[in-house]
Design a protein around this motif. Sequence first.
Motif, PDB file in Angstrom:
ATOM      1  N   TRP A 153       0.834  -1.201   0.000  1.00 15.58           N
ATOM      2  CA  TRP A 153       0.000   0.000   0.000  1.00 15.58           C
ATOM      3  C   TRP A 153       0.874   1.258   0.000  1.00 15.58           C
ATOM      4  N   THR A 154       1.908   1.247   0.818  1.00 14.48           N
ATOM      5  CA  THR A 154       2.785   2.415   0.900  1.00 14.48           C
ATOM      6  C   THR A 154       3.599   2.565  -0.381  1.00 14.48           C
ATOM      7  N   LEU A 155       3.993   1.449  -0.994  1.00 13.50           N
ATOM      8  CA  LEU A 155       4.648   1.521  -2.298  1.00 13.50           C
ATOM      9  C   LEU A 155       3.694   2.108  -3.334  1.00 13.50           C
ATOM     10  N   MET A 156       2.421   1.707  -3.277  1.00 11.38           N
ATOM     11  CA  MET A 156       1.413   2.290  -4.155  1.00 11.38           C
ATOM     12  C   MET A 156       1.284   3.793  -3.927  1.00 11.38           C
ATOM     13  N   LEU A 157       1.281   4.213  -2.656  1.00 10.94           N
ATOM     14  CA  LEU A 157       1.149   5.630  -2.331  1.00 10.94           C
ATOM     15  C   LEU A 157       2.343   6.421  -2.862  1.00 10.94           C
ATOM     16  N   LEU A 158       3.550   5.889  -2.689  1.00 11.62           N
ATOM     17  CA  LEU A 158       4.732   6.558  -3.222  1.00 11.62           C
ATOM     18  C   LEU A 158       4.659   6.638  -4.749  1.00 11.62           C
ATOM     19  N   SER A 159       4.214   5.565  -5.386  1.00 16.99           N
ATOM     20  CA  SER A 159       4.076   5.567  -6.847  1.00 16.99           C
ATOM     21  C   SER A 159       3.088   6.637  -7.295  1.00 16.99           C
ATOM     22  N   TRP A 160       1.988   6.775  -6.558  1.00 11.22           N
ATOM     23  CA  TRP A 160       0.983   7.777  -6.909  1.00 11.22           C
ATOM     24  C   TRP A 160       1.529   9.196  -6.704  1.00 11.22           C
ATOM     25  N   VAL A 161       2.236   9.408  -5.611  1.00 12.10           N
ATOM     26  CA  VAL A 161       2.841  10.719  -5.363  1.00 12.10           C
ATOM     27  C   VAL A 161       3.761  11.104  -6.518  1.00 12.10           C
ATOM     28  N   MET A 162       4.595  10.164  -6.944  1.00 14.69           N
ATOM     29  CA  MET A 162       5.538  10.450  -8.030  1.00 14.69           C
ATOM     30  C   MET A 162       4.820  10.590  -9.364  1.00 14.69           C
ATOM     31  N   LEU A 163       3.767   9.811  -9.567  1.00 12.90           N
ATOM     32  CA  LEU A 163       3.013   9.916 -10.817  1.00 12.90           C
ATOM     33  C   LEU A 163       2.344  11.280 -10.939  1.00 12.90           C
ATOM     34  N   VAL A 164       1.779  11.763  -9.836  1.00  8.81           N
ATOM     35  CA  VAL A 164       1.143  13.076  -9.849  1.00  8.81           C
ATOM     36  C   VAL A 164       2.181  14.161 -10.129  1.00  8.81           C
ATOM     37  N   ARG A 165       3.378  13.976  -9.619  1.00  8.43           N
ATOM     38  CA  ARG A 165       4.421  15.000  -9.806  1.00  8.43           C
ATOM     39  C   ARG A 165       5.067  14.918 -11.191  1.00  8.43           C
ATOM     40  N   ARG A 166       5.327  13.702 -11.673  1.00 12.12           N
ATOM     41  CA  ARG A 166       6.138  13.559 -12.884  1.00 12.12           C
ATOM     42  C   ARG A 166       5.320  13.210 -14.133  1.00 12.12           C
ATOM     43  N   LYS A 167       4.098  12.688 -13.943  1.00  6.80           N
ATOM     44  CA  LYS A 167       3.271  12.257 -15.084  1.00  6.80           C
ATOM     45  C   LYS A 167       4.039  11.261 -15.955  1.00  6.80           C
ATOM     46  N   SER A 168       4.742  10.339 -15.324  1.00  7.27           N
ATOM     47  CA  SER A 168       5.616   9.403 -16.019  1.00  7.27           C
ATOM     48  C   SER A 168       4.953   8.041 -16.169  1.00  7.27           C
ATOM     49  N   MET A 169       5.074   7.424 -17.337  1.00  8.13           N
ATOM     50  CA  MET A 169       4.529   6.091 -17.549  1.00  8.13           C
ATOM     51  C   MET A 169       5.212   5.073 -16.650  1.00  8.13           C
ATOM     52  N   GLY A 170       6.502   5.304 -16.332  1.00  7.32           N
ATOM     53  CA  GLY A 170       7.202   4.386 -15.443  1.00  7.32           C
ATOM     54  C   GLY A 170       6.544   4.289 -14.080  1.00  7.32           C
ATOM     55  N   TYR A 171       6.103   5.420 -13.544  1.00 10.59           N
ATOM     56  CA  TYR A 171       5.424   5.391 -12.248  1.00 10.59           C
ATOM     57  C   TYR A 171       4.020   4.801 -12.365  1.00 10.59           C
ATOM     58  N   ALA A 172       3.393   4.927 -13.521  1.00  8.66           N
ATOM     59  CA  ALA A 172       2.102   4.277 -13.743  1.00  8.66           C
ATOM     60  C   ALA A 172       2.266   2.759 -13.725  1.00  8.66           C
ATOM     61  N   ILE A 173       3.350   2.285 -14.321  1.00  6.40           N
ATOM     62  CA  ILE A 173       3.631   0.843 -14.288  1.00  6.40           C
ATOM     63  C   ILE A 173       3.869   0.382 -12.851  1.00  6.40           C
ATOM     64  N   LEU A 174       4.683   1.145 -12.112  1.00  7.54           N
ATOM     65  CA  LEU A 174       4.944   0.788 -10.711  1.00  7.54           C
ATOM     66  C   LEU A 174       3.660   0.820  -9.891  1.00  7.54           C
ATOM     67  N   LEU A 175       2.792   1.781 -10.178  1.00 11.05           N
ATOM     68  CA  LEU A 175       1.501   1.851  -9.487  1.00 11.05           C
ATOM     69  C   LEU A 175       0.679   0.592  -9.741  1.00 11.05           C
ATOM     70  N   GLY A 176       0.624   0.157 -10.991  1.00 11.84           N
ATOM     71  CA  GLY A 176      -0.118  -1.062 -11.312  1.00 11.84           C
ATOM     72  C   GLY A 176       0.462  -2.285 -10.645  1.00 11.84           C
ATOM     73  N   VAL A 177       1.810  -2.358 -10.603  1.00 14.01           N
ATOM     74  CA  VAL A 177       2.460  -3.491  -9.939  1.00 14.01           C
ATOM     75  C   VAL A 177       2.121  -3.505  -8.451  1.00 14.01           C
ATOM     76  N   ALA A 178       2.174  -2.336  -7.818  1.00 16.00           N
ATOM     77  CA  ALA A 178       1.893  -2.262  -6.381  1.00 16.00           C
ATOM     78  C   ALA A 178       0.448  -2.647  -6.084  1.00 16.00           C
ATOM     79  N   ILE A 179      -0.489  -2.145  -6.878  1.00 20.88           N
ATOM     80  CA  ILE A 179      -1.904  -2.467  -6.633  1.00 20.88           C
ATOM     81  C   ILE A 179      -2.178  -3.940  -6.898  1.00 20.88           C
ATOM     82  N   GLY A 180      -1.676  -4.460  -8.016  1.00 18.30           N
ATOM     83  CA  GLY A 180      -1.930  -5.863  -8.344  1.00 18.30           C
ATOM     84  C   GLY A 180      -1.333  -6.815  -7.338  1.00 18.30           C
ATOM     85  N   THR A 181      -0.100  -6.559  -6.927  1.00 20.24           N
ATOM     86  CA  THR A 181       0.534  -7.414  -5.927  1.00 20.24           C
ATOM     87  C   THR A 181      -0.136  -7.238  -4.575  1.00 20.24           C
ATOM     88  N   GLY A 182      -0.562  -5.997  -4.272  1.00 24.80           N
ATOM     89  CA  GLY A 182      -1.270  -5.750  -3.020  1.00 24.80           C
ATOM     90  C   GLY A 182      -2.584  -6.506  -2.939  1.00 24.80           C
TER      91      GLY A 182
END
Length: 504
Positions: A153-182
């Motif tokens: 969950w916290t990895l997902m939160l960090l991914s979301w924080v970075m995605l909002v700041r950077r608008k990067s597809m890499g952080y979107a991928i990390l967000l999906g990985v964190a949610i799916g594994t979570g």
Amino acid sequence: MSAPETSQTIRPSRTPLGPPLSDTGYALLTVLCLGLLLAVRLAALYVSKVDLVMDEAQYWTWSRDLDFGYFSKPPLIAWVIRAMSETCGASEACARAAAPILYTLTSGLLFAIGRTLFDARVGFWSAILFATIPGVSYASALITTDAPLIFLWTLMLLSWVMLVRRKSMGYAILLGVAIGTGLLAKQAMIYAVLCIACHAIVSREAREALLGGRAIVAGLIALALFSPNIVWNAEHGWPTAKHTGANMGWRPPYIHPLELAEFIGAQFALFGPILFAVLVRAGLRHFRKPGDPNKTLLLSFSVPILTILIAQALLSRAHGNWAATAYPAATVFVTAVLLEQGRRVLMSVSLALHLAAAAAIAIAPAFARSWAPFEQLPFLRSAIGWEETADAVRKWLSREKYGAVLVDTRDLAAELLYYMREEPTPLYVWKRRPEPHHHYEMTRPFVAGTREPVLFVSLVPCRKSVTRHFANATPLPEVRVRLVKQKTRTIYACRLSGFQETAE
């Protein structure tokens, strides 16, 4: 609630907690403090005299049969325990070691979140406060599904924080990985979708982060990772979904004020009375007069969860730990508020209380076999004496050759499967109804054709609802297992043979 689309940084308070450090200095101090705390908690597990409680023993048995799902939970907890067992063995300390490790890693992620949203000082204190809140100290002494869930969950939160700041597809991928594994850790990870939606409603930056195919990519990755568990549930009649629905337990009159009061009281205990009070007060103030968008983000990942569970508690019931996913974001929010307002004394008192609780939680299990409260409280009493219980069953098995051991509860099945893990005699569970109501009724029900005679073991005198299905039922001398000083656990047994599916 709407929020300005500019970021703010926490300015040094008028009364800082200690001298200001560089970002590197705060990072090194975080690693040092968390490392020391982890070492203490691992040592406490090593000297603990507390047996595995039922849920822990059940998860351990799951880890012996790796799969993509189990009756009441997704599979990640079993995978984690199996990894620890392969690393350091099957002892209670090894089975539980993943919990303090994962909570330590979670605290490290909170340092990164606090540093990104505010500064390294907020990151440091967020990590320290979270690592020492009573709920985390307690959860670090057990291995439960919350440990991997909160980390992811916290990895997902960090991914979301970075995605909002950077608008990067890499952080979107990390967000999906964190949610799916979570989602493979616990169903509560689905709250992430709700929290992201709530943040997107109030923040233009959040909405922009979801554009450009990033939301689709994150969603597809999460679904792909979670899909094996969906397939497993479909193949087994959706047991996890049914269990989750039964846990909600909505029932007339749909108003249960005592359950609500109990849930809210548990939040003060788990997050700490001072921190929870600050969360409520500062959160309400922010809703009335929104300011910092970073605080809006953090509240979007805590308030919706607490709101849903308050409603659930009122309608039926809600266990205190069900709100665990609200507290990583809440910790950073509360830390930022306290530092911004220069609440040095309040923060110090809160930390002192939490450290005292953490010390008690770490030390008490070492005296479980001599400390009277462990036999006075039902929950604590259920965490001792299982090795001796298993020894009593082994003695019965040594006196006669039995074809199987039969038990009548999930608790007894889980504990005996762990503490008799080297015993070759198979263990089965009496299935009371056609539809299985727990994992062992689904995976190891007693059936016709089981080798006889059968040793029926129970914590109550041998049930007639079981023995009437056998032509011969001979009670064996009961055994009393001493717990600490005065209390004992009585184990009953019967020798059964001549099974007939239709009772006479």
